[in-house]
Design an enzyme around this catalytic site. Structure first.
Site, PDB file in Angstrom:
ATOM      1  N   SER A 123      -0.416  11.946 -47.854  1.00 20.88           N
ATOM      2  CA  SER A 123      -0.976  12.619 -48.895  1.00 20.88           C
ATOM      3  C   SER A 123      -2.158  13.648 -48.697  1.00 20.88           C
ATOM      4  CB  SER A 123      -1.124  11.672 -50.029  1.00 20.88           C
ATOM      5  OG  SER A 123      -2.408  11.064 -49.674  1.00 20.88           O
ATOM      6  N   GLU A 156       6.989  16.183 -52.733  1.00 21.27           N
ATOM      7  CA  GLU A 156       6.660  17.350 -52.341  1.00 21.27           C
ATOM      8  C   GLU A 156       7.116  17.561 -50.987  1.00 21.27           C
ATOM      9  OE1 GLU A 156       2.309  18.187 -54.018  1.00 21.27           O
ATOM     10  OE2 GLU A 156       2.346  16.851 -52.418  1.00 21.27           O
ATOM     11  N   ASN A 194      -2.572  17.759 -55.133  1.00 20.12           N
ATOM     12  CA  ASN A 194      -3.809  17.238 -54.847  1.00 20.12           C
ATOM     13  C   ASN A 194      -4.626  18.472 -54.586  1.00 20.12           C
ATOM     14  OD1 ASN A 194      -3.928  14.453 -55.003  1.00 20.12           O
ATOM     15  ND2 ASN A 194      -3.099  14.253 -52.784  1.00 20.12           N
TER      16      ASN A 194
END
Length: 525
Positions: A123, A156, A194
């Protein structure tokens, strides 16, 4: 191009919560699944956990019993990396450490077939960096699932610098075939969610640091006026302050300490104190059986004005005209000047625009709402020079519309407005730099973090100049670059057919200069 055939094996490396969730997704999509972990006992436990979940789904009628039994027989633990040789796709979900992951993928390259895809669920780490040193980096990419993977639809699909477009497309089609919603993005810090989500936390923390409002009030305004599912203080307590701050700091460092992503000093102090949120019993809020609930500031009842004058087009707040009339408040409209609502005591009610009440004679600002009809709370801000009558009339007006009212400090851009403007700006910049499409960013923010509206759609709704003008005003009052509108946002106005020079012109906000500006340079940071 089609998806990876369901007859092919999918392997997951890492038997933690994320690995188990990804394995469950692939398993229920019809693949044979292998789970590998350097700790063989954890791999066996991971298989057991997935099988138990599938069994519970069948028991609750969410999965056909025969399908469940067949799926339970298709998952197994791998005792050695060599057992993954038949996998068409290997997804890694191990510790967030570059060296550990690079070592793992180098070993996997020696095992899997030349046409197998290698994917990381990272991530925060660079997909490009993780692929460095691989003999065949073209087949390497990111597949970032969101936790819990079986429930959240977003994935993603991240292309590194060397990722072959065909590999990315195959992964995209496969994730789609699994019933998930994939979005494409380039290997940029934070990927989509993010990266774009940083202002949701940062602006709330900034308002708190500026003594604008307490956490409970900021959370309530963003939920009840902004339409967000949770407030940022609540959400970071749930995520863990250490985890949330680490992501913020990683994005900030990756963007060479851009002021757009500057971490919060208040959050840093919280982490240093060990108040990490729910997991430690205290974060922004206390937790436990004896903890008192934190309540937002809510203004006492005030009498609503019987009549107001709406001057100019209220733009994003135009729905207020109908709401006022429906509530029995007489409305006189005039097209000249504004935009603002003229109150009976000669004060003005103005939509947040990045300026402060202290700059003007008798002004109350009101915050942006994602839907003024559906909003249940509205924030107002005023300076010490705003008359008591004007503030009382403003409070009473929104209370008459059925809204709870929170009065906050004289913070430029208030709460929802500055947050949304920053989300729009980061989105415009990301699109212009090729990080992702506007459509994929909107999808990611709605599905990944439950935003009520995607930032690009917000921009369309609010008008091409709204975010730019608000940030331009904020940047003048809080210099340093954080609020400087991006070049991409500036250009959007012209691409939409704006007249030359309009976007750089502040214009007369609410004709407030007619009442006698107190201090055009006065700042309230």
């Amino acid at each position: 191009m089609t998806a990876i055939e369901r007859s092919r094996t999918v392997a997951v490396v890492g038997a933690g919560t994320m690995g188990q969730g990804i394995a469950q997704v692939a398993l229920l999509a019809g693949h044979r699944v292998l789970i590998y972990d350097i700790n063989t006992a954890l791999a066996a436990d991971g298989v057991g956990f997935v099988q138990d979940r599938v069994e519970r789904m069948a028991a609750k009628g969410r999965l056909d019993r025969a399908e469940a039994e067949e799926a339970i027989g298709r998952i197994a633990a791998a005792g050695d990396l060599a057992d993954l040789a038949e996998a068409a796709l290997v997804i890694e979900a191990v510790v967030e450490n570059v060296t550990v992951k690079q070592t793992l993928f180098a070993a996997l390259e020696e095992v899997v077939a030349p046409d197998a895809l290698l994917a990381t669920n990272t991530s925060s780490l660079s997909v490009t960096e993780l692929a460095a040193g691989l003999a065949h980096p073209g087949r390497f990419l990111g597949l970032h699932f969101f936790n819990p993977a079986p429930l959240l639809p977003l994935v993603e699909v991240v292309s590194g610098f060397a990722t072959d477009p065909a590999a990315s497309e195959l992964a995209y089609r496969t994730v789609l075939d699994w019933g998930k919603t994939p979005v494409r993005c380039a290997d940029t810090p934070g990927f989509i969610v993010n990266r774009i989500a940083r202002p949701f936390y940062a602006e709330a923390f900034a308002v708190y640091e500026e003594q604008g409002a307490d956490p409970a009030t900021i959370d309530a305004v963003l939920r009840e006026s902004g339409g967000f599912k949770m407030g940022p203080f609540q959400l970071t307590d749930l995520i863990g302050q250490d985890v949330n701050e680490a992501v913020t700091r990683s994005v900030w460092e990756s963007f060479f300490r851009s002021p757009k992503f500057t971490p919060s000093l208040a959050q840093r102090r919280l982490v240093q104190s060990g108040r990490l949120g729910r997991k430690t019993g205290h974060g922004w809020y206390p937790y436990g059986p004896d903890a008192e609930p934190a309540l937002p500031h809510t203004a006492a009842p005030e009498e609503a004005p019987a009549k107001v004058t709406v001057v100019g087009d209220l733009g994003p707040a135009a729905d207020l005209v109908d709401l006022l009339e429906e509530a029995g408040i007489a409305v006189v409209a005039t097209a000249q000047g504004g935009p603002y609502i003229q109150l009976p005591g000669d004060g003005q009610l103005v939509l947040a625009d990045g300026k402060t009440s202290v700059e003007f004679a008798d002004v109350v600002y009101f915050d942006l709402a994602s839907d003024y009809r559906g909003a249940t709370r509205i924030a107002l801000s005023a300076s010490a020079d705003t008359s008591e009558r004007t503030l009382a009339e403003a409070i009473g007006l929104f209370q008459k519309l059925g809204k709870r009212v929170s009065v906050i400090g004289d913070v430029p851009g208030m709460i929802v407005a500055r947050t949304v403007a920053m989300l729009i700006d980061l989105t415009a910049d990301a699109v212009a730099r090729g990080a992702a499409s506007a459509e994929d960013i909107d999808t990611a923010m709605r599905l990944g973090v439950n935003y009520p509206v995607g930032p690009a759609e917000w921009h369309d709704r609010l008008g091409r100049d709204w975010a730019y003008d608000l940030l331009h005003n904020l940047d003048e009052r809080v210099p340093g670059g954080r609020y400087a509108p991006s070049l991409a946002l500036f250009k959007l106005g012209y691409e939409a057919g704006d007249d030359e020079g309009d976007q750089a012109d502040e214009g007369d906000q609410a004709d407030q200069g007619d009442q006698g500006d107190q201090d055009d340079t006065g700042e309230n940071e």
